[in-house]
Each structure stands twice: as C-alpha cells, then as structure tokens.
Design an enzyme around this catalytic site. Structure first.
Site, PDB file in Angstrom:
ATOM      1  N   HIS A 176      17.313  61.635  40.234  1.00 10.12           N
ATOM      2  CA  HIS A 176      15.868  61.360  40.149  1.00 10.12           C
ATOM      3  C   HIS A 176      15.676  59.872  39.864  1.00 10.12           C
ATOM      4  CE1 HIS A 176      11.674  62.772  38.558  1.00 10.12           C
ATOM      5  NE2 HIS A 176      11.610  61.541  39.056  1.00 10.12           N
ATOM      6  N   HIS A 213      13.490  56.491  41.697  1.00  8.76           N
ATOM      7  CA  HIS A 213      12.649  55.911  42.748  1.00  8.76           C
ATOM      8  C   HIS A 213      13.142  54.491  42.974  1.00  8.76           C
ATOM      9  CE1 HIS A 213       9.662  59.216  42.284  1.00  8.76           C
ATOM     10  NE2 HIS A 213      10.149  59.212  41.057  1.00  8.76           N
ATOM     11  N   HIS A 247       8.319  66.773  42.530  1.00  9.72           N
ATOM     12  CA  HIS A 247       7.908  66.545  41.148  1.00  9.72           C
ATOM     13  C   HIS A 247       6.932  67.670  40.769  1.00  9.72           C
ATOM     14  CE1 HIS A 247       9.561  62.576  41.782  1.00  9.72           C
ATOM     15  NE2 HIS A 247       9.103  62.085  40.662  1.00  9.72           N
ATOM     16  N   GLU A 261       5.484  67.586  35.270  1.00  5.81           N
ATOM     17  CA  GLU A 261       5.640  66.335  34.511  1.00  5.81           C
ATOM     18  C   GLU A 261       4.399  66.235  33.630  1.00  5.81           C
ATOM     19  OE1 GLU A 261       5.507  62.770  36.928  1.00  5.81           O
ATOM     20  OE2 GLU A 261       6.248  61.475  35.320  1.00  5.81           O
ATOM     21  N   ASP A 301      14.448  57.774  36.609  1.00  2.00           N
ATOM     22  CA  ASP A 301      13.113  57.764  37.218  1.00  2.00           C
ATOM     23  C   ASP A 301      12.745  56.377  37.760  1.00  2.00           C
ATOM     24  OD1 ASP A 301      10.784  58.954  38.116  1.00  2.00           O
ATOM     25  OD2 ASP A 301       9.894  59.254  36.138  1.00  2.00           O
ATOM     26  N   ASP A 302      12.267  55.494  36.894  1.00  2.98           N
ATOM     27  CA  ASP A 302      11.861  54.134  37.276  1.00  2.98           C
ATOM     28  C   ASP A 302      12.411  53.166  36.234  1.00  2.98           C
ATOM     29  OD1 ASP A 302       9.849  54.829  39.519  1.00  2.98           O
ATOM     30  OD2 ASP A 302       9.211  56.085  37.852  1.00  2.98           O
TER      31      ASP A 302
HETATM   32  N1  LIG Z   1       7.497  59.652  37.255  1.00  3.40           N
HETATM   33  C1  LIG Z   1       6.859  59.695  38.434  1.00  3.40           C
HETATM   34  N2  LIG Z   1       6.040  60.728  38.686  1.00  3.40           N
HETATM   35  C2  LIG Z   1       5.385  60.778  39.848  1.00  3.40           C
HETATM   36  N3  LIG Z   1       5.493  59.865  40.798  1.00  3.40           N
HETATM   37  C3  LIG Z   1       6.301  58.833  40.594  1.00  3.40           C
HETATM   38  N4  LIG Z   1       6.593  57.780  41.371  1.00  3.40           N
HETATM   39  C4  LIG Z   1       7.450  57.013  40.695  1.00  3.40           C
HETATM   40  N5  LIG Z   1       7.709  57.539  39.503  1.00  3.40           N
HETATM   41  C5  LIG Z   1       7.016  58.704  39.418  1.00  3.40           C
HETATM   42 ZN   LIG Z   2       9.904  60.510  39.498  1.00  2.00          ZN
END
Ligand SMILES: Nc1ncnc2[nH]cnc12
Ligand SMILES: [Zn+2]
EC number: 3.5.4.2
Length: 317
Positions: free
Chosen positions: A14, A16, A194, A197, A275-276
């Site tokens: 996971h 991006h 997703h 969340e 994630d990011d």
């Molecule tokens: N945590 C996240 N939830 C939804 N979309 C995303 N795009 C990038 N990170 C995300």
């Molecule tokens: Zn994500």
C-alpha cells in the site's frame, strides 16, 4: 530495534507513488520544469504537512503532483522510492499510481506509465526488487471517467496487475464503481480498494461483495462490525494497514489507540505499509518502529506482520 525491523524481509502493498514525492525532489522537479510553487522553500512546504482529515491531505497531495510532467520525472520519483525499499529490505512492492491526477492536467497516460514502468524494470534488474503496479481510479470522479481511464490502460495491460480505488472516501462508496471493476476483472485484472479508512464498515462489505477485491486497503473500521470481522478472518482477506497515515489523518487520535495489533491477535491478515511516506513521516520501517514504540509490538508480532505482507502479494514469487 529499528535496525532489526529494518532488516526484516518484507513486502509493501500500500504505497502511492505520488505520495513518495519528497519535498526536495518536488522542488527539484519544479525547477527543472520551470513551475512556480506556492511555497518558498522545502521547510515551508514540510510545515504544511499537518492534516485534520483525508481531504486536507489530498488537497496538498494533488497540488504537489503538479510538478510531475515528463517520463523522466515519473522515473525519478519511482527510482527514489525503490532506493528507499532497498535500504529497508522491502524485497517486493505493489505500488499504486493515479493516472487521472496526471491525465486531467494534460500529461498523457503513456508518459506517466513509461517512466514508472522503466524504473520498476530497473528496480528488478539492478536492485533485485520485484513489483506489480496497481492502477488506481479516483473515486471522487465519476465512474464514466474511470471507464475512460481503463480504456487508456488496456493497450498497456501487461504493465499492471490490478486496479484499485482511492481518493476521497466519504460519499463515494465502492458500489459507485461496480461496473468498471466488473469490466477490469473481465479483462484479467485483479482488484483492490481503499475501504474503511474514514468510511463505514458497509463500504468494506461492498468492496468484498461488489468489487470482489483481493485485499482491503486500510480497513481499520472493520473492527466496528463483528460479522465483517468474522468474514475477513474466515476468508483471510488481507488488510493493508498504514499506521503513520492513520494517525497523521486523525483516523486514530494517537498511535497508542491503533487497532492493528488487536486485529493481528484476532487472526486478521494485517500488513504494515507507508501509504504516502513523504507526507506522513516515514517509510515501512518507520511504520513498524512506531508500533514498537507506541504499542509495544514484539519481535514475534513483527515477524508475523512481515510474513503476512509476503503472503498477501498479488504476484507470488
Ligand atoms: N490514504 C489515502 N486514502 C485515499 N486516497 C489516497 N490517495 C493517496 N493516499 C490516500
Ligand atoms: Zn492509500
């Protein structure tokens, strides 16, 4: 403990790619592409990384992605991420990219894909990191726009293993994308989404039953629905959990409240992901380390989490 966690062989499921754009690279690409930025310097930009919810983060994330214009930019972004993988013993990764973030501002689909795919190929040859790319649809846009994106992807079908669903969750349930996911599966793609969340357990049910997903991305709100918990335990549906993301976006008030280890002990196939990472303060090892410092994760638990990530790969070795 950090070094021990870092050395554990693991997969990241996971991530991006656009969320791995570190401020330093963002500024370098802005200069290369002669783009004026609304922030004076790297420090000012980093200070803006304070979010109350998913949408506040997404607003900044889409702005940041505007510096990505050429295939070389996408190559450099992906390569920088792969070097982080190498440093953290991530031996396999299944990253997302959001084509619509780029095509909607005039960057052609193949410009994006060519840069990413070339870096992933070099990552396998030069770093020994295997990968499977996931094309993610933006759920705040319409299903018709997702259909158009799938059409653009079909000539390059060998470049992807799966389609996914991300962006603003609330008000955009998986059911909105049932037809495009049906078609993607019919075309031979696996599916992930997703769900849970910020959104309710009902969205996780829809992802499983309507989108026929192989994994749930996040899924932390499953714990509110006992029947759903039984389903994901019985069927061993993996959850790609992102602890630092969840605390930065206020899904949990602090890490001590995170439910990932409770889920693990109940038999849920949970995994640890970043994630990011450029926006949330760390890559995979930092996520594992936060579970150690805030939740007292043991070495045995860390080993099971890492093994889950290897077991939950879409592409088996
Ligand atoms: N945590 C996240 N939830 C939804 N979309 C995303 N795009 C990038 N990170 C995300
Ligand atoms: Zn994500």
């Amino acid at each position: 403990m950090y070094d021990w966690l870092n050395a554990l062989p693991k997969a990241e499921l996971h991530l991006h790619l656009e969320g791995s754009l570190e401020p330093e690279l963002l500024f370098a690409l802005a200069e290369r592409n002669k783009i004026a930025l609304p922030w004076n310097d790297v420090e000012t930009l980093r200070k803006a990384y304070a979010f109350n919810n998913l949408q506040e983060f997404l607003d900044l994330y889409y702005k940041g992605a505007d510096v990505l214009r050429t295939s070389q930019d996408f190559y450099d972004l992906t390569w920088a991420y792969l070097l982080r993988c190498k440093a953290q013993n991530v031996i396999h990764t299944e990253p997302f990219f959001d084509p619509q973030t780029h095509t909607d501002r005039g960057v052609p689909f193949e410009v994006v894909l060519n840069g990413i795919a070339a870096a992933l190929k070099d990552g396998e040859q030069q770093l020994g990191i295997t990968s499977g790319l996931i094309l993610s649809f933006l759920r705040h846009l319409s299903e018709a726009e997702a259909e158009k994106t799938l059409d653009q992807a079909l000539p390059f079908r060998d470049a992807f293993v799966a389609v996914g669903l991300d962006s603003s969750e609330m008000g955009h349930p998986p059911s909105k994308f049932q037809r495009v996911f049906d078609r993607a599966r019919h075309e031979g793609f696996l599916t992930v989404a997703h769900a849970g969340e910020e959104g309710p357990p009902e969205y996780i049910w829809e992802a499983i039953d309507l989108l026929k997903i192989q994994r749930i991305d996040h899924g932390v709100r499953a714990i509110e629905d006992e029947r759903l918990m039984q389903r994901i335990i019985d069927e061993q549906i993996p959850l790609t959990v992102c602890p630092l993301s969840n605390t930065k976006l206020c899904v949990f008030d602090d890490m001590a409240q995170h439910n990932i280890l409770d889920m693990l002990e109940r038999g849920v196939k949970v995994t640890v992901n970043s994630d990011d990472p450029a926006y949330f303060g760390g890559y995979v090892t930092e996520n594992f380390h936060a579970l150690y410092t805030s939740l007292g994760m043991t070495q045995d638990q860390a080993k099971r989490l890492a093994q889950n990530s290897l077991d939950a790969r879409l592409i088996k070795p």
